[in-house]
Design an enzyme around this catalytic site. Structure first.
Site, short mmCIF file in Angstrom:
data_model
loop_
_atom_site.label_atom_id
_atom_site.label_comp_id
_atom_site.label_asym_id
_atom_site.label_seq_id
_atom_site.Cartn_x
_atom_site.Cartn_y
_atom_site.Cartn_z
N ALA A 69 0.84 -1.20 0.00
CA ALA A 69 0.00 0.00 0.00
C ALA A 69 0.87 1.24 0.00
O ALA A 69 2.03 1.21 0.41
CB ALA A 69 -0.92 0.00 1.22
N ASP A 70 0.28 2.33 -0.46
CA ASP A 70 0.94 3.63 -0.39
C ASP A 70 -0.14 4.68 -0.19
O ASP A 70 -1.20 4.61 -0.82
CB ASP A 70 1.72 3.94 -1.67
CG ASP A 70 2.74 5.03 -1.42
OD1 ASP A 70 3.86 4.69 -1.02
OD2 ASP A 70 2.40 6.21 -1.60
#
Length: 189
Positions: A69-70
């Site tokens: 994720a970011d």
């Protein structure tokens, strides 16, 4: 199948415990500067999470489900990442004061055995109350803003600045659990 979280984030680690009792953490070495921002926040965070997942998949030998994720903060057409220093944190918080911004998280789920990939993103709108200079300075003294996109953590002291939220709370923390759960189910079917 081993579950791998491709993130060093303690917040993501804590959130993923809500979906899986056991998982391994393998931090990605993906060079985020390889992804350029073209004005589409959703596609930008998707590409960042995809790069992290693919990087970690090259390091694993077992069949694994890799989760990457970011998270970014978007305000007035620009990306607000983690602050470079206290002055940068002050300027970001001053900009967000009294305004609405968006938090985007890109998520990638990758099956290392089949190479099946599921990428998506979540957007949440946040309205900040008006902040005084002293509130901003006192918050920066806690050091909490220094490792957070947009210079605040909704799950910590920064949560008191949030006047209104539209969308997924966990997205703002860094891992939209409902979206992730559905992405994993879709990939496994």
């Amino acid at each position: 199948m081993e579950i791998i979280l491709a993130s060093a984030s303690e917040r993501r680690h804590e959130l993923l415990k809500r979906l899986f009792e056991e998982f391994t953490i393998k931090v990605s070495d993906f060079d985020e500067s390889k992804v350029s921002f073209n004005g589409d926040f959703g596609k930008y965070v998707e590409e960042l999470s995809k790069g992290k997942a693919l990087d970690v998949s090259n390091k694993v030998k077992k069949d694994s489900l890799i989760i990457a994720a970011d998270t970014i903060v978007a305000f007035k057409g620009k990306v607000l990442l983690k602050p470079k220093d206290e002055n940068d944190a002050y300027n970001m918080l001053k900009e967000l004061s009294g305004n609405i911004h968006e938090v985007y998280s890109g998520i990638t789920v990758l099956n290392s055995k089949t190479k099946d990939l599921n990428c998506d993103y979540v957007k949440t709108k946040i309205k900040f109350s008006n902040l005084t200079d002293n509130e901003i300075i006192d918050y920066i003294k806690t050091k909490e803003p220094m490792d957070k996109a947009g210079s605040y953590g909704i799950q910590g002291f920064g949560g008191v600045f949030v006047e209104e939220i539209q969308g997924c709370y966990y997205n703002v923390v860094g891992l939209p659990l409902n979206k992730l759960k559905h992405m994993i189910e879709t990939l496994n079917n």
